[in-house]
Scaffold this motif. Sequence first.
Motif, PDB file in Angstrom:
ATOM      1  N   UNK A 123       0.866  -1.181   0.000  1.00  0.00           N
ATOM      2  CA  UNK A 123       0.000   0.000   0.000  1.00  0.00           C
ATOM      3  C   UNK A 123       0.908   1.238   0.000  1.00  0.00           C
ATOM      4  N   UNK A 124       0.894   1.989  -1.101  1.00  0.00           N
ATOM      5  CA  UNK A 124       1.792   3.125  -1.275  1.00  0.00           C
ATOM      6  C   UNK A 124       1.654   4.161  -0.158  1.00  0.00           C
ATOM      7  N   UNK A 125       0.453   4.310   0.388  1.00  0.00           N
ATOM      8  CA  UNK A 125       0.227   5.307   1.449  1.00  0.00           C
ATOM      9  C   UNK A 125       1.011   4.984   2.717  1.00  0.00           C
ATOM     10  N   UNK A 126       1.469   3.746   2.865  1.00  0.00           N
ATOM     11  CA  UNK A 126       2.196   3.338   4.071  1.00  0.00           C
ATOM     12  C   UNK A 126       3.711   3.275   3.847  1.00  0.00           C
ATOM     13  N   UNK A 127       4.161   3.608   2.645  1.00  0.00           N
ATOM     14  CA  UNK A 127       5.576   3.501   2.290  1.00  0.00           C
ATOM     15  C   UNK A 127       6.444   4.435   3.130  1.00  0.00           C
ATOM     16  N   UNK A 128       7.530   3.893   3.659  1.00  0.00           N
ATOM     17  CA  UNK A 128       8.549   4.668   4.372  1.00  0.00           C
ATOM     18  C   UNK A 128       9.907   4.270   3.820  1.00  0.00           C
TER      19      UNK A 128
END
Length: 171
Positions: A144-149
């Motif tokens: 999920x790109x929104x959770x990428x770090x």
Amino acid sequence: MNIKNLKPVILFLFLLLSGLSYSQDYLLPNEVNLYSFETKSGKKMILAKDKNDKYMIYRFGTKSKIEFEYPEKTKESWKKFTYSFYLRGGGKMNEGMDLNYVAFTNKNFKYVIYYSYFAVGEKVNIGVKIIDLNTKKTVDIKGDYKTLQGNLVKFRDNDLIHVDDNGELYD
């Protein structure tokens, strides 16, 4: 109190404390997150390293349980991973792309952690591909790109991990 009665209590405390030693990001106090994301099914993938570069490690699992950790936490762990990338600039007009991979093999499976950017459509793909080396069957666990770090691009200038300059790609 009898020592036999204390064994279950000691075991419970040990398990509780060992589970608490990891934060929700699966990091130990001496570790730094290099690249992580949550999957579409709510699991978490993380590539981390010791703050003093003593080791690099891959972890995968749920908030309550690390299901897979690789490799052992030694200086040799860096040699177990390979970084590969392909970069084509020029934006949409040149169908620009930036493909980044960190791969390792454990038993008969190849794990490929990926970050792919395509200028056309400004599309980003993140995830982990697990390839059965015997059957060649591939499972693609999408992130999920929104959770990428973090990012994989930093591996281009890292002297600790092997960089595949043959351009072997995994997409």
